[in-house]
Write an enzyme that holds these catalytic residues in place. Structure first.
Site, PDB file in Angstrom:
ATOM      1  N   HIS A 116     -55.742  80.792 -54.858  1.00 50.84           N
ATOM      2  CA  HIS A 116     -54.879  80.667 -53.682  1.00 50.84           C
ATOM      3  C   HIS A 116     -53.529  80.158 -54.207  1.00 50.84           C
ATOM      4  O   HIS A 116     -53.486  79.419 -55.194  1.00 50.84           O
ATOM      5  CB  HIS A 116     -55.518  79.627 -52.753  1.00 50.84           C
ATOM      6  CG  HIS A 116     -54.845  79.451 -51.441  1.00 50.84           C
ATOM      7  ND1 HIS A 116     -53.700  78.713 -51.286  1.00 50.84           N
ATOM      8  CD2 HIS A 116     -55.172  79.891 -50.202  1.00 50.84           C
ATOM      9  CE1 HIS A 116     -53.346  78.708 -50.007  1.00 50.84           C
ATOM     10  NE2 HIS A 116     -54.218  79.428 -49.330  1.00 50.84           N
ATOM     11  N   ASP A 193     -60.198  73.636 -57.160  1.00 55.23           N
ATOM     12  CA  ASP A 193     -59.840  73.885 -55.765  1.00 55.23           C
ATOM     13  C   ASP A 193     -61.145  74.129 -55.002  1.00 55.23           C
ATOM     14  O   ASP A 193     -61.750  75.196 -55.102  1.00 55.23           O
ATOM     15  CB  ASP A 193     -58.913  75.109 -55.703  1.00 55.23           C
ATOM     16  CG  ASP A 193     -58.558  75.463 -54.266  1.00 55.23           C
ATOM     17  OD1 ASP A 193     -59.093  74.822 -53.337  1.00 55.23           O
ATOM     18  OD2 ASP A 193     -57.746  76.388 -54.080  1.00 55.23           O
ATOM     19  N   GLN A 196     -62.747  76.280 -50.380  1.00 52.82           N
ATOM     20  CA  GLN A 196     -63.718  77.227 -49.815  1.00 52.82           C
ATOM     21  C   GLN A 196     -65.137  76.912 -50.266  1.00 52.82           C
ATOM     22  O   GLN A 196     -66.076  77.628 -49.904  1.00 52.82           O
ATOM     23  CB  GLN A 196     -63.377  78.675 -50.228  1.00 52.82           C
ATOM     24  CG  GLN A 196     -62.046  79.175 -49.759  1.00 52.82           C
ATOM     25  CD  GLN A 196     -61.969  79.373 -48.234  1.00 52.82           C
ATOM     26  OE1 GLN A 196     -62.978  79.405 -47.529  1.00 52.82           O
ATOM     27  NE2 GLN A 196     -60.761  79.490 -47.718  1.00 52.82           N
ATOM     28  N   LYS A 219     -61.268  73.307 -42.704  1.00 55.39           N
ATOM     29  CA  LYS A 219     -62.129  74.446 -43.059  1.00 55.39           C
ATOM     30  C   LYS A 219     -63.600  74.048 -43.005  1.00 55.39           C
ATOM     31  O   LYS A 219     -64.486  74.812 -43.377  1.00 55.39           O
ATOM     32  CB  LYS A 219     -61.787  74.944 -44.468  1.00 55.39           C
ATOM     33  CG  LYS A 219     -60.401  75.587 -44.554  1.00 55.39           C
ATOM     34  CD  LYS A 219     -60.165  76.127 -45.940  1.00 55.39           C
ATOM     35  CE  LYS A 219     -58.712  76.413 -46.216  1.00 55.39           C
ATOM     36  NZ  LYS A 219     -58.178  77.586 -45.547  1.00 55.39           N
ATOM     37  N   CYS A 356     -52.622  84.412 -48.873  1.00 59.03           N
ATOM     38  CA  CYS A 356     -51.995  83.470 -49.833  1.00 59.03           C
ATOM     39  C   CYS A 356     -52.523  83.709 -51.238  1.00 59.03           C
ATOM     40  O   CYS A 356     -52.789  82.763 -52.001  1.00 59.03           O
ATOM     41  CB  CYS A 356     -52.216  82.014 -49.433  1.00 59.03           C
ATOM     42  SG  CYS A 356     -51.570  81.617 -47.821  1.00 59.03           S
TER      43      CYS A 356
HETATM   44  N1  PMP Z   1     -57.322  76.854 -51.624  1.00 61.61           N
HETATM   45  C1  PMP Z   1     -58.061  77.780 -51.023  1.00 61.61           C
HETATM   46  C2  PMP Z   1     -59.091  78.510 -51.832  1.00 61.61           C
HETATM   47  C3  PMP Z   1     -57.868  78.054 -49.681  1.00 61.61           C
HETATM   48  O1  PMP Z   1     -58.603  78.998 -49.092  1.00 61.61           O
HETATM   49  C4  PMP Z   1     -56.884  77.339 -48.964  1.00 61.61           C
HETATM   50  C5  PMP Z   1     -56.628  77.618 -47.496  1.00 61.61           C
HETATM   51  N2  PMP Z   1     -56.556  78.965 -47.163  1.00 61.61           N
HETATM   52  C6  PMP Z   1     -56.150  76.359 -49.637  1.00 61.61           C
HETATM   53  C7  PMP Z   1     -56.402  76.149 -50.964  1.00 61.61           C
HETATM   54  C8  PMP Z   1     -55.112  75.566 -48.947  1.00 61.61           C
HETATM   55  O2  PMP Z   1     -55.668  74.755 -47.956  1.00 61.61           O
HETATM   56  P1  PMP Z   1     -54.742  74.074 -46.865  1.00 61.61           P
HETATM   57  O3  PMP Z   1     -53.980  75.174 -46.193  1.00 61.61           O
HETATM   58  O4  PMP Z   1     -55.706  73.414 -45.945  1.00 61.61           O
HETATM   59  O5  PMP Z   1     -53.868  73.107 -47.574  1.00 61.61           O
END
Ligand code: PMP
Length: 401
Positions: A116, A193, A196, A219, A356
């Site tokens: 991401h 990270d 997910q 999430k 993203c």
């Molecule tokens: N890493 C991953 C794998 C994600 O899916 C996301 C959210 N789509 C993020 C980081 C960022 O999370 P947040 O928008 O809650 O900061």
């Protein structure tokens, strides 16, 4: 799992006739989380750590109790849990503090095209600032991070490994435990990270032996605006804060200042107290269902959906072997955004876009994809509705061909 009963715990599902299949973006919230947030605003509503009166003590106790709940949840110590605004904020904190202090010219930072942007861009920034090299793990033919390929890029120069535990587009689980062991052998640290991963599988930071883990409350049926950075205490203690101000100081002089110990030196200003309390309730809810049940259920739904997609001509699934409840797909000759608007008319909420993860879109040779992501409040009927919406989108756009 009694999905009917579970659905009743989620006011959004009770009030709307929808199939909510966008949990990888944000999950919806159960009543106990909403009640916990309301409890703070109705019964407490005051600041933490400062007031010398009962309400403030109570708010502080609940806020810190949430930290202990998170610590128990991921199996770490109380003072290894930093509350952040979310996973992005946590991932940035590691790069801006640990990265800026420890990365030097010529060092290597390993990332992947599965990241991401929030896991990749903070290290792009560090690499540029420090004249270090960003190195990409070559993805396998399926688009996975494998131990074999990781070994190809790991060198004595590797100082940081920043990888996702579960891809938000492909739903693949990274073999992170073995990667961490290999990275430690060359003296690199690993920042994971977990945005997910934590909502869907048991993550034990001590068993993984990761150095940092980041995740978001929203999430995992928790509130928006709250996230967690786990860090090994000795690393956190050595790191400088990246934001300065109220509450994080020990003593302030005119030209200097000293900080509190971790985690407090990273939490400047009034924190999201209601968010932390809501996250506590979210963890309670998830644990009351149980991870074994969650994983099995998501798998069943994902497999059933893929089976149904196979019966429709012109649907391409990009991650047939997804390890979680995430399916990325496209419909031939239909732009994902156009498809998503037909889905919306059918009451099916899914995501369309680059998620993203633009480098991954390039890897997949797509400008965007459709992504359906399942959670424990979904059932077979939600999948049927999705499949039906795919058929409708196909029919609708065939008319314009
Ligand atoms: N890493 C991953 C794998 C994600 O899916 C996301 C959210 N789509 C993020 C980081 C960022 O999370 P947040 O928008 O809650 O900061």
């Amino acid at each position: 799992m009694d999905i009917k009963k579970i659905k009743n715990d989620f006011p959004v599902l009770v009030e709307n006739d929808i199939s909510y299949l966008d949990s990888a973006a944000s999950t919806i919230k159960p009543r106990n989380v909403i009640d916990a947030i309301n409890y703070y605003y109705e019964k407490l509503g005051v600041n933490v750590h400062r007031g010398v009166y009962k309400l403030s003590y109570d708010a502080t106790e609940r806020y810190e109790l949430s930290r202990q709940r998170v610590a128990d949840f991921i199996n770490c110590k109380f003072d290894e849990v930093v509350f952040t605004r979310g996973a992005s904020n946590a991932l940035n904190l590691v790069a801006n503090s640990y990265g800026m202090a420890n990365i030097e010219e010529g060092d290597e930072i390993i990332v992947s095209e599965l990241e991401h942007h929030s896991s990749m861009l903070p290290w792009q920034h560090v690499a540029k600032e420090k004249n270090a090299n960003l190195v990409y793990v070559p993805l396998s033919d399926e688009g996975r991070i494998t131990v074999e390929n990781f070994k190809k890029v790991l060198t004595e120069k590797t100082k940081v490994v920043a990888l996702t535990y579960v891809s938000n587009v492909m739903g693949y689980i990274t073999p992170i435990e073995e990667i961490i062991e290999l990275a430690h052998e060359v003296g690199a640290i690993v920042t994971v990270d977990g945005a997910q991963a934590v909502p869907h599988m048991k993550v034990d930071v001590k068993a993984l032996n990761c150095d940092f883990l980041s995740f978001s409350g929203h999430k995992m049926v928790g509130p928006t605006g709250i996230g967690v950075l786990y860090g090994k205490f000795e690393l956190l203690q050595d790191m400088n804060p990246v934001e300065f101000g109220g509450d994080m100081i020990d003593y302030v002089y005119l030209h200097d200042a000293t900080w509190k110990d971790a985690p407090y030196k990273f939490e400047t200003g009034t924190p999201l107290i209601a968010g932390a309390i809501g996250l506590h309730a979210a963890i309670d809810y998830i644990e009351s269902i149980g991870y074994d049940q969650i994983i099995q259920h998501e798998h069943k739904l994902k497999n059933y959906a893929i089976e149904q997609f196979h019966k429709i001509d012109g649907v391409t699934v990009f991650n047939e072997t997804s390890d979680t409840g995430i399916i990325s797909f496209n419909i031939d000759n239909v732009h994902p955004h156009d498809a998503a608007s037909v889905f919306d008319q059918e009451g099916v909420c899914i995501r369309a876009g680059h998620h993203c993860a633009q480098p991954l879109m390039k890897y997949l040779n797509q400008i965007a994809t459709l992504r359906a992501s399942f959670y424990f409040y979904n059932d077979k009927k939600d999948v049927d509705r999705l499949v039906n919406a795919v058929k409708k989108a196909k029919e609708f756009f065939a008319f314009f061909e």
